[in-house]
Design a protein around this motif. Structure first.
Motif, PDB file in Angstrom:
ATOM      1  N   ASN A 233       0.898  -1.293   0.074  1.00 45.39           N
ATOM      2  CA  ASN A 233       0.096  -0.042   0.137  1.00 45.39           C
ATOM      3  C   ASN A 233       0.867   1.318   0.060  1.00 45.39           C
ATOM      4  O   ASN A 233       0.394   2.632   0.061  1.00 45.39           O
ATOM      5  CB  ASN A 233      -1.018   0.078   1.127  1.00 45.39           C
ATOM      6  N   ALA A 234       1.937   1.021  -0.089  1.00 48.40           N
ATOM      7  CA  ALA A 234       3.264   2.222  -0.014  1.00 48.40           C
ATOM      8  C   ALA A 234       2.877   3.033  -1.317  1.00 48.40           C
ATOM      9  O   ALA A 234       2.836   2.585  -2.311  1.00 48.40           O
ATOM     10  CB  ALA A 234       4.536   1.951   0.122  1.00 48.40           C
ATOM     11  N   VAL A 235       2.739   4.439  -1.208  1.00 48.29           N
ATOM     12  CA  VAL A 235       2.442   5.314  -2.361  1.00 48.29           C
ATOM     13  C   VAL A 235       3.750   5.340  -3.048  1.00 48.29           C
ATOM     14  O   VAL A 235       4.873   5.487  -2.630  1.00 48.29           O
ATOM     15  CB  VAL A 235       1.965   6.669  -2.036  1.00 48.29           C
ATOM     16  N   THR A 236       3.774   5.098  -4.359  1.00 50.10           N
ATOM     17  CA  THR A 236       4.845   5.303  -5.310  1.00 50.10           C
ATOM     18  C   THR A 236       4.382   6.181  -6.482  1.00 50.10           C
ATOM     19  O   THR A 236       3.141   6.727  -6.884  1.00 50.10           O
ATOM     20  CB  THR A 236       5.217   3.952  -5.873  1.00 50.10           C
ATOM     21  N   ASN A 237       5.493   6.977  -6.869  1.00 51.80           N
ATOM     22  CA  ASN A 237       5.327   7.860  -8.004  1.00 51.80           C
ATOM     23  C   ASN A 237       6.364   7.904  -9.107  1.00 51.80           C
ATOM     24  O   ASN A 237       6.875   8.677  -9.603  1.00 51.80           O
ATOM     25  CB  ASN A 237       5.517   9.434  -7.238  1.00 51.80           C
TER      26      ASN A 237
END
Length: 401
Positions: free
Chosen positions: A295-299
Protein backbone atom coordinates in the motif's frame (compact mmCIF):
# COMPACT_ATOMS: atom_id res chain seq x y z
CA UNK A 1 50.05 -66.52 -28.25
CA UNK A 2 46.44 -67.63 -28.32
CA UNK A 3 46.11 -66.61 -24.67
CA UNK A 4 47.43 -63.15 -25.49
CA UNK A 5 44.90 -62.77 -28.30
CA UNK A 6 42.10 -63.85 -26.04
CA UNK A 7 43.26 -61.39 -23.39
CA UNK A 8 43.46 -58.55 -25.90
CA UNK A 9 40.03 -59.50 -27.23
CA UNK A 10 38.48 -59.36 -23.83
CA UNK A 11 40.28 -56.09 -23.02
CA UNK A 12 39.12 -54.52 -26.26
CA UNK A 13 35.53 -55.42 -25.49
CA UNK A 14 35.82 -53.95 -21.99
CA UNK A 15 37.49 -50.79 -23.32
CA UNK A 16 34.81 -50.35 -25.97
CA UNK A 17 32.05 -50.83 -23.42
CA UNK A 18 33.70 -48.30 -21.11
CA UNK A 19 34.01 -45.74 -23.88
CA UNK A 20 30.39 -46.24 -24.86
CA UNK A 21 29.24 -45.75 -21.25
CA UNK A 22 31.38 -42.64 -20.89
CA UNK A 23 30.00 -41.30 -24.15
CA UNK A 24 26.42 -42.01 -23.06
CA UNK A 25 27.00 -40.33 -19.68
CA UNK A 26 28.56 -37.31 -21.35
CA UNK A 27 25.65 -37.07 -23.83
CA UNK A 28 23.17 -37.28 -21.00
CA UNK A 29 25.03 -34.54 -19.14
CA UNK A 30 24.97 -32.37 -22.26
CA UNK A 31 21.21 -32.99 -22.60
CA UNK A 32 20.70 -31.88 -19.00
CA UNK A 33 22.75 -28.70 -19.55
CA UNK A 34 20.72 -27.82 -22.63
CA UNK A 35 17.53 -28.76 -20.75
CA UNK A 36 18.39 -26.39 -17.90
CA UNK A 37 18.65 -23.50 -20.36
CA UNK A 38 15.26 -24.38 -21.85
CA UNK A 39 13.77 -24.87 -18.37
CA UNK A 40 15.04 -21.52 -17.09
CA UNK A 41 13.70 -19.72 -20.15
CA UNK A 42 10.24 -21.31 -20.21
CA UNK A 43 9.41 -23.25 -17.04
CA UNK A 44 11.16 -21.62 -14.07
CA UNK A 45 8.49 -18.91 -13.88
CA UNK A 46 5.89 -21.42 -12.71
CA UNK A 47 7.89 -24.45 -11.54
CA UNK A 48 10.61 -25.32 -9.06
CA UNK A 49 12.34 -28.63 -8.43
CA UNK A 50 11.60 -28.73 -4.68
CA UNK A 51 8.64 -26.40 -4.04
CA UNK A 52 5.16 -25.75 -5.40
CA UNK A 53 4.96 -22.36 -7.11
CA UNK A 54 2.24 -21.73 -9.69
CA UNK A 55 2.63 -25.37 -10.72
CA UNK A 56 3.78 -28.44 -8.80
CA UNK A 57 7.30 -29.25 -7.61
CA UNK A 58 9.09 -31.43 -10.17
CA UNK A 59 11.44 -33.56 -8.07
CA UNK A 60 11.12 -37.22 -9.13
CA UNK A 61 8.11 -36.44 -11.32
CA UNK A 62 9.62 -38.71 -14.04
CA UNK A 63 9.43 -41.64 -11.62
CA UNK A 64 5.78 -40.95 -10.79
CA UNK A 65 4.56 -40.23 -14.34
CA UNK A 66 7.11 -41.58 -16.81
CA UNK A 67 9.00 -39.85 -19.63
CA UNK A 68 6.29 -40.38 -22.25
CA UNK A 69 3.60 -38.82 -20.05
CA UNK A 70 5.85 -35.87 -19.22
CA UNK A 71 6.62 -35.22 -22.88
CA UNK A 72 2.90 -35.21 -23.76
CA UNK A 73 2.04 -32.96 -20.81
CA UNK A 74 4.75 -30.43 -21.67
CA UNK A 75 3.67 -30.46 -25.32
CA UNK A 76 -0.01 -29.78 -24.63
CA UNK A 77 -1.35 -30.25 -21.10
CA UNK A 78 -4.86 -29.05 -21.90
CA UNK A 79 -5.23 -31.64 -24.62
CA UNK A 80 -4.58 -34.33 -22.00
CA UNK A 81 -7.01 -32.70 -19.56
CA UNK A 82 -9.75 -32.55 -22.18
CA UNK A 83 -9.03 -36.18 -23.07
CA UNK A 84 -9.72 -37.13 -19.44
CA UNK A 85 -6.22 -38.24 -18.44
CA UNK A 86 -6.56 -38.92 -14.71
CA UNK A 87 -3.18 -37.54 -13.65
CA UNK A 88 -3.43 -34.47 -15.88
CA UNK A 89 -6.91 -33.65 -14.54
CA UNK A 90 -5.69 -34.12 -10.95
CA UNK A 91 -2.83 -31.63 -11.45
CA UNK A 92 -5.16 -29.17 -13.22
CA UNK A 93 -7.71 -29.33 -10.38
CA UNK A 94 -5.11 -29.13 -7.60
CA UNK A 95 -3.50 -25.96 -8.92
CA UNK A 96 -6.63 -23.82 -9.24
CA UNK A 97 -7.34 -24.86 -12.86
CA UNK A 98 -4.50 -22.67 -14.14
CA UNK A 99 -3.82 -23.95 -17.69
CA UNK A 100 -0.18 -24.62 -18.54
CA UNK A 101 0.92 -23.13 -21.89
CA UNK A 102 1.27 -25.61 -24.73
CA UNK A 103 4.93 -25.80 -25.76
CA UNK A 104 4.53 -28.03 -28.82
CA UNK A 105 4.69 -24.95 -31.04
CA UNK A 106 7.65 -23.25 -29.37
CA UNK A 107 9.80 -26.22 -28.31
CA UNK A 108 11.05 -29.12 -30.38
CA UNK A 109 10.88 -32.74 -29.29
CA UNK A 110 14.60 -32.53 -28.56
CA UNK A 111 14.08 -29.49 -26.31
CA UNK A 112 11.36 -31.31 -24.36
CA UNK A 113 13.59 -34.39 -24.01
CA UNK A 114 16.40 -32.14 -22.72
CA UNK A 115 14.05 -30.60 -20.16
CA UNK A 116 13.12 -34.08 -18.90
CA UNK A 117 16.85 -34.94 -18.72
CA UNK A 118 17.44 -31.83 -16.63
CA UNK A 119 14.55 -32.74 -14.30
CA UNK A 120 16.10 -36.20 -13.81
CA UNK A 121 19.52 -34.77 -13.06
CA UNK A 122 18.13 -32.13 -10.68
CA UNK A 123 16.01 -34.78 -8.95
CA UNK A 124 19.08 -36.98 -8.42
CA UNK A 125 20.90 -34.15 -6.64
CA UNK A 126 20.47 -34.16 -2.84
CA UNK A 127 18.01 -31.70 -1.40
CA UNK A 128 19.91 -28.71 -0.07
CA UNK A 129 19.27 -28.37 3.64
CA UNK A 130 18.15 -24.89 4.53
CA UNK A 131 20.57 -23.50 7.12
CA UNK A 132 19.04 -20.67 9.05
CA UNK A 133 21.71 -18.27 10.16
CA UNK A 134 20.91 -15.64 12.77
CA UNK A 135 20.23 -12.41 10.97
CA UNK A 136 22.88 -9.84 11.68
CA UNK A 137 21.60 -6.65 13.21
CA UNK A 138 21.34 -3.96 10.60
CA UNK A 139 22.64 -0.73 12.02
CA UNK A 140 20.76 1.30 9.42
CA UNK A 141 17.45 -0.40 10.10
CA UNK A 142 15.21 1.41 12.59
CA UNK A 143 14.85 -0.27 15.93
CA UNK A 144 11.44 -1.86 16.34
CA UNK A 145 10.12 -2.11 19.88
CA UNK A 146 9.24 -5.64 20.85
CA UNK A 147 5.65 -6.23 21.85
CA UNK A 148 5.29 -6.60 25.61
CA UNK A 149 4.73 -10.17 26.66
CA UNK A 150 1.58 -10.96 28.61
CA UNK A 151 2.20 -11.71 32.28
CA UNK A 152 -0.18 -13.73 34.43
CA UNK A 153 -1.55 -11.93 37.48
CA UNK A 154 0.07 -14.34 39.93
CA UNK A 155 3.43 -13.87 38.17
CA UNK A 156 3.53 -10.15 39.04
CA UNK A 157 6.18 -8.97 41.52
CA UNK A 158 5.30 -9.68 45.20
CA UNK A 159 5.23 -5.94 45.97
CA UNK A 160 2.43 -5.38 43.44
CA UNK A 161 0.50 -8.39 44.65
CA UNK A 162 0.76 -7.11 48.24
CA UNK A 163 -0.41 -3.64 47.13
CA UNK A 164 -3.46 -5.08 45.38
CA UNK A 165 -4.30 -7.24 48.39
CA UNK A 166 -3.94 -4.31 50.77
CA UNK A 167 -6.14 -2.07 48.60
CA UNK A 168 -8.85 -4.76 48.42
CA UNK A 169 -8.72 -5.21 52.21
CA UNK A 170 -9.11 -1.44 52.78
CA UNK A 171 -12.12 -1.28 50.45
CA UNK A 172 -13.76 -4.22 52.20
CA UNK A 173 -13.14 -2.60 55.63
CA UNK A 174 -14.65 0.69 54.45
CA UNK A 175 -17.80 -1.11 53.28
CA UNK A 176 -18.02 -2.97 56.57
CA UNK A 177 -17.63 0.29 58.53
CA UNK A 178 -20.43 1.95 56.56
CA UNK A 179 -22.72 -1.05 57.10
CA UNK A 180 -21.95 -1.10 60.85
CA UNK A 181 -22.63 2.64 61.16
CA UNK A 182 -25.98 2.24 59.48
CA UNK A 183 -26.84 -0.72 61.71
CA UNK A 184 -25.83 1.24 64.84
CA UNK A 185 -27.33 4.66 64.16
CA UNK A 186 -30.48 3.87 62.16
CA UNK A 187 -32.22 2.12 65.09
CA UNK A 188 -31.35 5.11 67.28
CA UNK A 189 -33.27 7.41 64.93
CA UNK A 190 -36.46 5.38 65.28
CA UNK A 191 -39.46 6.65 63.30
CA UNK A 192 -37.72 9.96 62.63
CA UNK A 193 -36.17 8.39 59.53
CA UNK A 194 -39.59 8.76 57.89
CA UNK A 195 -39.62 12.52 58.38
CA UNK A 196 -39.56 14.43 55.12
CA UNK A 197 -36.47 16.40 56.15
CA UNK A 198 -34.42 13.23 56.73
CA UNK A 199 -35.77 11.45 53.66
CA UNK A 200 -34.83 14.40 51.44
CA UNK A 201 -31.27 14.49 52.84
CA UNK A 202 -28.42 12.61 51.20
CA UNK A 203 -28.13 10.10 54.05
CA UNK A 204 -31.88 9.48 53.97
CA UNK A 205 -31.87 8.91 50.20
CA UNK A 206 -29.00 6.44 50.44
CA UNK A 207 -30.73 4.65 53.31
CA UNK A 208 -34.02 4.26 51.52
CA UNK A 209 -32.28 3.31 48.30
CA UNK A 210 -30.64 0.45 50.20
CA UNK A 211 -34.05 -0.48 51.56
CA UNK A 212 -35.57 -0.65 48.07
CA UNK A 213 -36.94 2.88 47.61
CA UNK A 214 -35.77 3.99 44.14
CA UNK A 215 -37.05 7.55 44.41
CA UNK A 216 -33.47 8.84 44.50
CA UNK A 217 -33.04 7.35 41.02
CA UNK A 218 -36.49 7.68 39.47
CA UNK A 219 -37.76 10.82 41.16
CA UNK A 220 -40.93 11.30 43.17
CA UNK A 221 -44.29 10.45 41.62
CA UNK A 222 -46.57 13.29 42.73
CA UNK A 223 -49.63 12.04 40.83
CA UNK A 224 -50.77 15.66 40.31
CA UNK A 225 -52.48 16.33 37.01
CA UNK A 226 -51.69 19.55 35.16
CA UNK A 227 -54.97 21.42 34.98
CA UNK A 228 -54.13 23.08 31.64
CA UNK A 229 -52.48 20.04 29.98
CA UNK A 230 -55.40 18.20 28.46
CA UNK A 231 -55.24 17.21 24.82
CA UNK A 232 -57.99 15.05 23.35
CA UNK A 233 -58.61 13.52 26.75
CA UNK A 234 -54.94 12.80 27.35
CA UNK A 235 -53.80 14.26 30.68
CA UNK A 236 -50.26 14.89 31.94
CA UNK A 237 -49.00 14.21 35.46
CA UNK A 238 -46.66 16.67 37.15
CA UNK A 239 -44.05 14.06 38.18
CA UNK A 240 -40.36 14.69 38.72
CA UNK A 241 -37.90 13.78 36.03
CA UNK A 242 -35.51 11.01 37.14
CA UNK A 243 -32.56 12.63 38.96
CA UNK A 244 -30.06 10.61 36.88
CA UNK A 245 -31.58 12.05 33.70
CA UNK A 246 -31.36 15.64 35.00
CA UNK A 247 -27.76 15.11 36.15
CA UNK A 248 -26.81 13.72 32.75
CA UNK A 249 -28.51 16.67 31.04
CA UNK A 250 -26.53 19.16 33.12
CA UNK A 251 -23.32 17.27 32.39
CA UNK A 252 -23.96 17.46 28.63
CA UNK A 253 -24.46 21.23 28.89
CA UNK A 254 -21.13 21.63 30.67
CA UNK A 255 -19.44 19.30 28.16
CA UNK A 256 -20.88 21.26 25.21
CA UNK A 257 -19.56 24.56 26.57
CA UNK A 258 -16.12 23.02 27.18
CA UNK A 259 -16.11 21.43 23.71
CA UNK A 260 -16.96 24.71 22.01
CA UNK A 261 -14.27 26.61 23.93
CA UNK A 262 -11.63 23.93 23.31
CA UNK A 263 -12.20 23.37 19.58
CA UNK A 264 -13.85 26.53 18.23
CA UNK A 265 -12.88 29.42 20.52
CA UNK A 266 -9.35 28.75 21.79
CA UNK A 267 -8.63 26.30 18.92
CA UNK A 268 -6.47 24.13 21.17
CA UNK A 269 -7.87 20.91 19.67
CA UNK A 270 -7.69 19.51 16.13
CA UNK A 271 -10.97 19.14 14.27
CA UNK A 272 -11.82 16.01 12.27
CA UNK A 273 -10.34 17.34 9.01
CA UNK A 274 -7.05 18.21 10.70
CA UNK A 275 -6.93 14.83 12.46
CA UNK A 276 -7.52 13.05 9.14
CA UNK A 277 -4.72 14.98 7.42
CA UNK A 278 -2.29 14.27 10.29
CA UNK A 279 -3.12 10.56 10.24
CA UNK A 280 -2.64 10.42 6.47
CA UNK A 281 0.77 12.09 6.83
CA UNK A 282 1.77 9.59 9.50
CA UNK A 283 0.59 6.70 7.33
CA UNK A 284 2.61 8.04 4.37
CA UNK A 285 5.73 8.26 6.54
CA UNK A 286 5.27 4.71 7.79
CA UNK A 287 4.65 3.43 4.26
CA UNK A 288 7.75 5.22 2.99
CA UNK A 289 9.89 3.49 5.64
CA UNK A 290 8.55 0.08 4.64
CA UNK A 291 9.49 -0.56 1.02
CA UNK A 292 7.76 -3.94 1.12
CA UNK A 293 4.33 -2.50 1.91
CA UNK A 294 1.96 -3.10 -1.06
CA UNK A 295 0.00 0.00 0.00
CA UNK A 296 3.03 2.29 -0.02
CA UNK A 297 2.53 5.29 -2.32
CA UNK A 298 4.85 5.32 -5.35
CA UNK A 299 5.28 8.02 -7.97
CA UNK A 300 7.23 6.36 -10.77
CA UNK A 301 7.11 7.84 -14.26
CA UNK A 302 6.84 5.77 -17.42
CA UNK A 303 10.22 5.19 -19.08
CA UNK A 304 10.17 6.14 -22.76
CA UNK A 305 13.81 5.97 -23.89
CA UNK A 306 14.66 3.21 -26.34
CA UNK A 307 17.34 1.58 -24.15
CA UNK A 308 14.99 1.16 -21.18
CA UNK A 309 12.19 -0.23 -23.35
CA UNK A 310 14.58 -2.66 -25.07
CA UNK A 311 15.78 -3.85 -21.67
CA UNK A 312 12.17 -4.20 -20.56
CA UNK A 313 11.39 -6.22 -23.67
CA UNK A 314 14.22 -8.68 -23.00
CA UNK A 315 13.07 -9.06 -19.37
CA UNK A 316 9.50 -9.59 -20.55
CA UNK A 317 10.54 -12.20 -23.13
CA UNK A 318 12.58 -14.12 -20.57
CA UNK A 319 10.07 -14.04 -17.71
CA UNK A 320 6.58 -12.98 -18.77
CA UNK A 321 6.02 -14.28 -22.30
CA UNK A 322 5.33 -17.83 -21.08
CA UNK A 323 2.07 -16.70 -19.46
CA UNK A 324 1.21 -13.47 -21.31
CA UNK A 325 2.36 -14.34 -24.82
CA UNK A 326 5.37 -13.11 -26.77
CA UNK A 327 3.39 -10.11 -28.03
CA UNK A 328 1.38 -9.55 -24.84
CA UNK A 329 -1.69 -11.13 -26.40
CA UNK A 330 -2.40 -13.23 -23.29
CA UNK A 331 -2.33 -17.00 -22.84
CA UNK A 332 -2.55 -18.20 -19.26
CA UNK A 333 -2.36 -14.61 -18.09
CA UNK A 334 -4.50 -11.71 -19.33
CA UNK A 335 -4.07 -9.72 -22.52
CA UNK A 336 -1.70 -6.79 -21.90
CA UNK A 337 -2.38 -4.89 -25.14
CA UNK A 338 -5.97 -3.75 -24.60
CA UNK A 339 -7.41 -1.03 -22.34
CA UNK A 340 -8.74 -3.41 -19.68
CA UNK A 341 -6.85 -4.09 -16.46
CA UNK A 342 -7.48 -6.37 -13.49
CA UNK A 343 -5.23 -4.55 -11.03
CA UNK A 344 -4.85 -1.03 -12.44
CA UNK A 345 -3.28 0.23 -15.65
CA UNK A 346 -1.06 3.01 -14.29
CA UNK A 347 2.70 2.38 -14.33
CA UNK A 348 2.71 2.36 -10.51
CA UNK A 349 -0.12 -0.20 -10.44
CA UNK A 350 1.69 -2.42 -12.95
CA UNK A 351 4.94 -2.05 -11.00
CA UNK A 352 3.22 -3.24 -7.79
CA UNK A 353 1.60 -6.15 -9.61
CA UNK A 354 4.97 -7.21 -10.99
CA UNK A 355 6.70 -6.71 -7.64
CA UNK A 356 4.21 -8.35 -5.28
CA UNK A 357 2.41 -10.64 -7.72
CA UNK A 358 -1.12 -11.97 -7.40
CA UNK A 359 -0.56 -15.46 -5.92
CA UNK A 360 -4.27 -16.28 -5.89
CA UNK A 361 -4.38 -15.85 -9.69
CA UNK A 362 -1.05 -17.58 -10.38
CA UNK A 363 0.99 -14.38 -10.84
CA UNK A 364 4.26 -14.89 -8.95
CA UNK A 365 6.03 -11.98 -7.18
CA UNK A 366 9.20 -10.84 -8.91
CA UNK A 367 10.70 -8.66 -6.18
CA UNK A 368 13.25 -11.34 -5.26
CA UNK A 369 14.33 -11.94 -8.88
CA UNK A 370 14.24 -8.51 -10.51
CA UNK A 371 15.66 -5.22 -9.31
CA UNK A 372 13.55 -2.09 -8.92
CA UNK A 373 14.92 -0.68 -12.18
CA UNK A 374 14.20 -3.92 -14.04
CA UNK A 375 10.61 -4.02 -12.75
CA UNK A 376 10.11 -0.39 -13.82
CA UNK A 377 11.57 -1.16 -17.25
CA UNK A 378 9.31 -4.15 -17.84
CA UNK A 379 6.29 -2.17 -16.54
CA UNK A 380 7.05 0.61 -19.01
CA UNK A 381 7.49 -1.92 -21.83
CA UNK A 382 4.10 -3.46 -21.00
CA UNK A 383 2.48 -0.02 -21.31
CA UNK A 384 4.21 0.43 -24.68
CA UNK A 385 2.23 -2.60 -25.95
CA UNK A 386 -1.05 -0.72 -25.64
CA UNK A 387 -3.03 -0.74 -28.90
CA UNK A 388 -0.70 -3.06 -30.80
CA UNK A 389 -3.60 -5.48 -31.48
CA UNK A 390 -1.65 -8.73 -31.89
CA UNK A 391 -3.18 -11.75 -33.58
CA UNK A 392 -5.17 -14.21 -31.45
CA UNK A 393 -5.45 -11.70 -28.59
CA UNK A 394 -7.25 -12.92 -25.50
CA UNK A 395 -10.64 -11.42 -24.63
CA UNK A 396 -10.63 -8.32 -22.36
CA UNK A 397 -10.53 -8.88 -18.58
CA UNK A 398 -11.03 -6.37 -15.77
CA UNK A 399 -12.04 -2.71 -16.00
CA UNK A 400 -11.44 -0.26 -18.82
CA UNK A 401 -8.88 2.41 -17.95
Amino acid sequence: MIAVKKLLGKGSLGLAAGLLLMGATNAQAQDAVAGKAVFDANCAVCHSIDADVVGPALRDVHERRGDEWLAKFISNSQEMVQAGDKDAVAVFEKFNKMPMPAFNTSLSEGDISNVIAYIKEASAAPVAAAVEEPAAADAAAPAVAAEPAEVAFLDLPPVLLFTFALSAAIIVLMVLVVVLLFRLFIPMLGNSIYDEDFRSSFAGRVLFLLRGDATVVTGKAKDHIHSDHDFDGIQEYDNDLPPWWKALFYVTIVFAVGYMLHYHVFKTGALQTEEYEMEMQQAALLAAKNAEDPNAVTNYEVLTDAAALESGKSIYTANCAACHGAEGQGTVGPNLTDEYWLHGGDVNDIFKTVKFGVPSKGMVPWQGKLTKDQMLEVSSYILSLQGTNPANAKEPQGEKM
